[in-house]
Design a protein around this motif. Structure first.
Motif, PDB file in Angstrom:
ATOM      1  N   LEU A   1      -8.655  -7.626  -1.070  1.00  0.00           N
ATOM      2  CA  LEU A   1      -7.822  -6.982  -0.052  1.00  0.00           C
ATOM      3  C   LEU A   1      -7.168  -7.974   0.905  1.00  0.00           C
ATOM      4  CD1 LEU A   1      -9.835  -3.809   0.984  1.00  0.00           C
ATOM      5  CD2 LEU A   1      -7.634  -3.888  -0.166  1.00  0.00           C
ATOM      6  N   ASP A   2      -7.894  -9.035   1.249  1.00  0.00           N
ATOM      7  CA  ASP A   2      -7.364  -9.951   2.259  1.00  0.00           C
ATOM      8  C   ASP A   2      -7.069 -11.351   1.739  1.00  0.00           C
ATOM      9  OD1 ASP A   2      -9.989 -10.637   1.796  1.00  0.00           O
ATOM     10  OD2 ASP A   2     -10.477 -10.999   3.906  1.00  0.00           O
ATOM     11  N   ARG A   3      -7.322 -11.596   0.442  1.00  0.00           N
ATOM     12  CA  ARG A   3      -7.094 -12.945  -0.087  1.00  0.00           C
ATOM     13  C   ARG A   3      -6.868 -12.924  -1.589  1.00  0.00           C
ATOM     14  NH1 ARG A   3     -11.075 -16.073   2.291  1.00  0.00           N
ATOM     15  NH2 ARG A   3     -11.326 -14.336   3.734  1.00  0.00           N
ATOM     16  N   VAL A   4      -6.209 -13.966  -2.074  1.00  0.00           N
ATOM     17  CA  VAL A   4      -6.001 -14.129  -3.517  1.00  0.00           C
ATOM     18  C   VAL A   4      -6.263 -15.585  -3.875  1.00  0.00           C
ATOM     19  CG1 VAL A   4      -4.279 -12.296  -3.731  1.00  0.00           C
ATOM     20  CG2 VAL A   4      -3.525 -14.635  -3.253  1.00  0.00           C
ATOM     21  N   GLU A   5      -6.467 -15.826  -5.165  1.00  0.00           N
ATOM     22  CA  GLU A   5      -6.501 -17.194  -5.674  1.00  0.00           C
ATOM     23  C   GLU A   5      -5.457 -17.294  -6.777  1.00  0.00           C
ATOM     24  OE1 GLU A   5     -10.400 -18.482  -6.846  1.00  0.00           O
ATOM     25  OE2 GLU A   5     -11.234 -18.176  -4.832  1.00  0.00           O
TER      26      GLU A   5
ATOM     27  N   TYR B   1      -1.096  -7.262  -1.023  1.00  0.00           N
ATOM     28  CA  TYR B   1      -2.141  -6.817  -1.958  1.00  0.00           C
ATOM     29  C   TYR B   1      -1.636  -5.654  -2.819  1.00  0.00           C
ATOM     30  CZ  TYR B   1      -6.382  -4.548  -3.650  1.00  0.00           C
ATOM     31  OH  TYR B   1      -7.328  -3.947  -4.452  1.00  0.00           O
ATOM     32  N   GLU B   2      -0.956  -4.710  -2.173  1.00  0.00           N
ATOM     33  CA  GLU B   2      -0.485  -3.514  -2.883  1.00  0.00           C
ATOM     34  C   GLU B   2       0.555  -3.849  -3.950  1.00  0.00           C
ATOM     35  OE1 GLU B   2       0.988  -1.304   0.386  1.00  0.00           O
ATOM     36  OE2 GLU B   2      -0.993  -0.931   1.198  1.00  0.00           O
ATOM     37  N   ALA B   3       1.306  -4.921  -3.731  1.00  0.00           N
ATOM     38  CA  ALA B   3       2.394  -5.256  -4.653  1.00  0.00           C
ATOM     39  C   ALA B   3       1.997  -6.284  -5.717  1.00  0.00           C
ATOM     40  CB  ALA B   3       3.587  -5.791  -3.848  1.00  0.00           C
ATOM     41  N   LEU B   4       0.774  -6.777  -5.663  1.00  0.00           N
ATOM     42  CA  LEU B   4       0.348  -7.819  -6.598  1.00  0.00           C
ATOM     43  C   LEU B   4       0.165  -7.290  -8.013  1.00  0.00           C
ATOM     44  CD1 LEU B   4      -2.372  -9.671  -4.496  1.00  0.00           C
ATOM     45  CD2 LEU B   4      -0.211 -10.653  -5.279  1.00  0.00           C
TER      46      LEU B   4
ATOM     47  N   ALA C   1      -8.443   4.100  -0.965  1.00  0.00           N
ATOM     48  CA  ALA C   1      -7.628   4.919  -1.867  1.00  0.00           C
ATOM     49  C   ALA C   1      -6.783   4.035  -2.786  1.00  0.00           C
ATOM     50  CB  ALA C   1      -6.733   5.865  -1.060  1.00  0.00           C
ATOM     51  N   ILE C   2      -6.194   2.983  -2.228  1.00  0.00           N
ATOM     52  CA  ILE C   2      -5.389   2.055  -3.031  1.00  0.00           C
ATOM     53  C   ILE C   2      -6.266   1.361  -4.072  1.00  0.00           C
ATOM     54  CG2 ILE C   2      -4.103  -0.146  -2.931  1.00  0.00           C
ATOM     55  CD1 ILE C   2      -3.047   0.852  -0.171  1.00  0.00           C
ATOM     56  N   ASP C   3      -7.452   0.943  -3.628  1.00  0.00           N
ATOM     57  CA  ASP C   3      -8.379   0.247  -4.526  1.00  0.00           C
ATOM     58  C   ASP C   3      -8.848   1.135  -5.672  1.00  0.00           C
ATOM     59  OD1 ASP C   3      -8.961  -2.388  -4.426  1.00  0.00           O
ATOM     60  OD2 ASP C   3     -10.976  -2.152  -3.610  1.00  0.00           O
ATOM     61  N   ALA C   4      -8.881   2.449  -5.422  1.00  0.00           N
ATOM     62  CA  ALA C   4      -9.360   3.393  -6.440  1.00  0.00           C
ATOM     63  C   ALA C   4      -8.228   3.857  -7.361  1.00  0.00           C
ATOM     64  CB  ALA C   4     -10.009   4.599  -5.759  1.00  0.00           C
TER      65      ALA C   4
ATOM     66  N   ALA D   1      -6.981   9.197   0.767  1.00  0.00           N
ATOM     67  CA  ALA D   1      -7.680   8.497   1.854  1.00  0.00           C
ATOM     68  C   ALA D   1      -8.587   9.461   2.621  1.00  0.00           C
ATOM     69  CB  ALA D   1      -6.660   7.856   2.814  1.00  0.00           C
ATOM     70  N   LEU D   2      -8.100  10.682   2.848  1.00  0.00           N
ATOM     71  CA  LEU D   2      -8.929  11.703   3.520  1.00  0.00           C
ATOM     72  C   LEU D   2     -10.190  11.978   2.719  1.00  0.00           C
ATOM     73  CD1 LEU D   2      -6.241  14.214   4.814  1.00  0.00           C
ATOM     74  CD2 LEU D   2      -7.887  12.970   6.219  1.00  0.00           C
ATOM     75  N   GLY D   3     -10.027  12.046   1.397  1.00  0.00           N
ATOM     76  CA  GLY D   3     -11.186  12.266   0.532  1.00  0.00           C
ATOM     77  C   GLY D   3     -12.205  11.144   0.675  1.00  0.00           C
ATOM     78  N   LYS D   4     -11.722   9.895   0.758  1.00  0.00           N
ATOM     79  CA  LYS D   4     -12.614   8.748   0.912  1.00  0.00           C
ATOM     80  C   LYS D   4     -13.326   8.797   2.267  1.00  0.00           C
ATOM     81  CE  LYS D   4     -11.445   6.737  -2.976  1.00  0.00           C
ATOM     82  NZ  LYS D   4     -12.409   6.612  -4.075  1.00  0.00           N
TER      83      LYS D   4
END
Length: 199
Positions: free
Chosen positions: A14-18, A36-39, A176-179, A193-196
């Motif tokens: 979520l906050d970093r990439v390699e 993150y969302e566009a990767l 929600a994005i991660d799922a 997101a509400l469900g989470k």
């Protein structure tokens, strides 16, 4: 100065990439939520615009999806009392375009929606940067489809209006994005997101 990294995405969080370059060097980059969302998926090629912050205790490399987003990050860093972590938090909560607009329009409530930005900090941002945002606005991204980050931004705002704190709203949207919610419209992202958050 490292201005751009191109290579294979080997780690995506979520906050970093390699990113592993063709030369065999792996770079860790800190990123805002919109990036993150566009990767792409790990193992696929990626290009990120970068900004290097050199501190006494080490170097940090920050990655952005566009040169415009990097310029906004650099401009916000020039404000009194704003470090890289807070600047990144602003770009995660608001898109680069929305952040520029909020500062230009002296929109204190929108700036205060960013964690760790109170009224005093929002006023300082406006004082330091409001008259320096015109060239950023003029050189903004070309017209086209809304970035995926805009749906996340709308979802966070909607959840905050429903009574959740910004931190809770961000957590729910990220979950929600991660799922598998990447690319969803804001309305569907809000429902997931509400469900989470309720689960």
């Amino acid at each position: 100065m490292i201005s751009q990294i191109s290579g294979t995405l080997t780690l995506k969080e979520l906050d970093r990439v390699e990113v592993l370059t063709a030369g065999g060097v792996g770079y860790e980059l800190l990123i805002p939520l919109g990036v993150y969302e566009a990767l792409p998926k790990p193992g696929e090629p990626v290009v990120l615009h970068t900004h290097l912050v050199v501190k006494e205790d080490g170097w940090q490399l920050f990655g952005f999806g566009s040169g415009y987003e990097r310029r906004v990050f650099q401009r916000v860093l020039a404000a009194k009392g704003v470090g890289p972590a807070l600047a990144l938090g602003m770009l995660s909560t608001l898109t680069a375009e929305r952040l520029v607009r909020a500062i230009r329009e002296k929109d204190i409530p929108t700036l205060q929606s960013v964690p760790r930005v109170g009224r005093k900090k929002a006023e300082q941002l406006i004082l330091d940067l409001a008259d320096k945002m015109d060239e950023l606005q003029a050189s903004g991204t070309p017209a086209g489809p809304r970035p995926e980050g805009a749906a996340a931004e709308d979802a966070v705002r909607a959840l905050v209006s429903l009574g959740y704190t910004t931190a809770e709203a961000e957590k729910g949207v990220r979950a929600a994005i991660d799922a598998g919610g990447r690319g969803l419209a804001a309305a569907e992202l809000i429902r997931q997101a509400l469900g989470k958050l309720r689960g």
